[in-house]
Design an enzyme around this catalytic site. Structure first.
Site, PDB file in Angstrom:
ATOM      1  CG  PHE A 140      23.939 -23.476  18.619  1.00 41.46           C
ATOM      2  CD1 PHE A 140      23.675 -22.529  17.547  1.00 41.46           C
ATOM      3  CD2 PHE A 140      23.151 -24.579  18.926  1.00 41.46           C
ATOM      4  CE1 PHE A 140      22.144 -22.525  17.197  1.00 41.46           C
ATOM      5  CE2 PHE A 140      21.789 -24.300  18.618  1.00 41.46           C
ATOM      6  CZ  PHE A 140      21.331 -23.478  17.703  1.00 41.46           C
ATOM      7  CG  ASP A 225      23.715 -26.606  25.912  1.00 40.23           C
ATOM      8  OD1 ASP A 225      23.280 -27.847  25.831  1.00 40.23           O
ATOM      9  OD2 ASP A 225      23.189 -25.590  25.148  1.00 40.23           O
ATOM     10  CE  LYS A 254      20.067 -30.516  18.835  1.00 41.81           C
ATOM     11  NZ  LYS A 254      21.159 -29.494  19.205  1.00 41.81           N
TER      12      LYS A 254
HETATM   13  C1  LIG Z   1      20.675 -28.002  19.364  1.00 39.55           C
HETATM   14  C2  LIG Z   1      21.195 -27.311  20.510  1.00 39.55           C
HETATM   15  C3  LIG Z   1      20.581 -26.296  21.447  1.00 39.55           C
HETATM   16  C4  LIG Z   1      19.087 -26.060  21.081  1.00 39.55           C
HETATM   17  O1  LIG Z   1      17.995 -26.991  21.022  1.00 39.55           O
HETATM   18  P1  LIG Z   1      16.764 -26.896  20.296  1.00 39.55           P
HETATM   19  O2  LIG Z   1      15.844 -28.047  20.560  1.00 39.55           O
HETATM   20  O3  LIG Z   1      17.094 -26.724  18.748  1.00 39.55           O
HETATM   21  O4  LIG Z   1      16.105 -25.713  20.887  1.00 39.55           O
HETATM   22  C5  LIG Z   1      21.192 -25.870  22.483  1.00 39.55           C
HETATM   23  N1  LIG Z   1      22.294 -26.240  22.897  1.00 39.55           N
HETATM   24  C6  LIG Z   1      22.998 -27.201  22.127  1.00 39.55           C
HETATM   25  C7  LIG Z   1      24.495 -27.206  22.554  1.00 39.55           C
HETATM   26  C8  LIG Z   1      22.366 -27.518  20.770  1.00 39.55           C
HETATM   27  O5  LIG Z   1      23.224 -28.431  19.980  1.00 39.55           O
END
Ligand SMILES: *Cc1c(COP(=O)(O)O)cnc(C)c1O
Length: 399
Positions: A140, A225, A254
């Protein structure tokens, strides 16, 4: 207006691209949130780890108010007095050389894809438009067309094509698959240290170390990520530290703002970000003074209040409590730091109904897939609050 009225408005006027629990929140403080009828809940999702510092942290709020009175947005056409300090403090904390600030997590992912492709052409010498990035099954990374194009989740991608080419998908947690997938045009490997949305999937021990070695040997950029796993969530500042490695590029988002504002960043340990020249990439809001002031304080709170150590300690304690729950329908309880999950056997299903019953008991969490529940409270949680949570979770998940 009561909860039903608010829900009706959302139903009538909003796109239905989410299926939230039917609780309408209006206030938050630390690990707690309140609904419009005055009921209190413990937040065990933390906005997918965006409120690691707890809801409405007073120091972050003060920094936000102070900066909002002075200057909020300049665009990058001009400089501002917060950006340089934000860069310096973020680099010093994460041991990075360079930062590229954006807003949402997905934008940070898009940014890294652009930078790594350009690096591939300019530095590695890959032929034009041939660069390939390897990603993992069940990843994701966000919701843009390019990102959902390399998702393996049908709900994320079906109906949204055509997609961006240049990605190869391999199984997660399998270093040999990475080695075999690498070709002459491979420029990068993009991976989550722990797959959060997939259900807190933890790779086998040594995976990240192997991946680091393979990427270095093939001159491939390792991109972690850490938008969900980073900034203390797993009991380390960055999850890569669990295996003592350093990625070439790291994505954070985040909790970088403690939930006050969308702030994300690409952190670079190599010179990959150096390939970007003026005019080649940008964002109107990226690196704005309000975002930078908020993020600087959000980072300070993580360290000053020892939230990273607390996540490690409380996470271990929470995990132990979850592991004591007896129910033959539970397949596995797992986690690192305060990123925890209970997985039920697929045919047992019903993760959603457990979440609804937990909501009745005053605890908010969310299923991921039909059979997994993630528990990820704010990192400010204390032992008594973990006990409070377990007293409610155990009878519900044990039945
Ligand atoms: C939430 C998330 C994203 C995307 O972030 P957004 O601010 O919702 O665009 C990308 N990678 C990971 C691992 C995430 O948990």
């Amino acid at each position: 207006m009561n909860q039903k009225d608010y829900i009706k408005l959302e139903q009538q006027y909003g796109a239905h691209n989410y299926k939230p629990l039917d609780v309408v929140l209006c206030r938050g403080e630390g690990v707690w949130v309140w609904d419009v009828d005055g009921n209190r809940y413990m937040d065990c999702l933390s906005a997918y780890s965006a409120v690691n510092q707890g809801h409405c942290h007073p120091k972050i709020m003060a920094a936000m108010m102070e900066q909002a009175r002075k200057l909020t947005l300049t665009s990058r056409a001009f400089r501002n007095d917060q950006l340089g300090l934000f860069y310096k403090e973020l680099c010093e904390l994460t041991n990075s050389h360079k930062v590229l600030p954006m807003n949402s997590g997905a934008e940070a992912v898009e940014t890294v894809i652009k930078a790594v492709r350009k690096w591939g052409y300019q530095v590695k010498g890959v032929a034009g438009d041939k660069a390939e990035i390897i990603v993992c099954e069940n990843n994701f990374h966000g919701r843009t067309i390019t990102i959902v194009g390399f998702s393996t989740d049908p709900a994320s991608r079906e109906g949204f094509g055509p997609f961006t080419p240049g990605f190869k998908i391999i199984p997660f947690g399998d270093a040999e698959a990475l080695e075999n997938a690498i070709g002459p045009d491979t420029v990068g490997f993009l991976v989550e240290p722990i797959q959060g949305e997939a259900g807190v999937v933890i790779p086998p021990p040594g995976y990240l170390r192997q991946v680091r070695e393979i990427c270095s040997r093939h001159n491939i950029v390792l991109i972690l990520d850490e938008i969900q796993t980073g900034l203390g969530r797993t009991g380390k500042l960055l999850a890569e530290e669990h295996e003592g490695i350093e990625a070439d590029l790291t994505l954070v988002g985040k909790a970088l703002s403690g939930g006050f504002y969308p702030v994300s960043a690409v952190l670079s340990n190599s010179e990959v970000l150096g390939v970007l020249r003026p005019g080649e990439h940008g964002s109107t809001f990226g690196g704005n003074p309000l975002a930078c002031a908020i993020a600087r304080t959000a980072l300070k709170v993580l360290t000053e209040e020892n939230l990273i150590e607390n996540a490690a300690r409380m996470g271990a304690y929470f995990l132990e409590g979850l592991q004591k729950i007896e129910n033959p329908k539970i397949r596995q309880v797992r986690g690192k730091g305060l990123l925890l999950a209970v997985e039920f056997y697929p045919d047992a299903g019903g993760a959603r109904s457990y979440c609804e019953r937990l909501m009745q008991k005053g605890l908010l969490c969310k299923e991921t897939h039909d059979n997994i529940i993630r528990f990820a409270p704010p990192l400010v949680i204390d032992r008594q609050q973990v006990d409070w949570a377990l007293e409610r979770i155990a009878p519900v998940l044990g039945s």
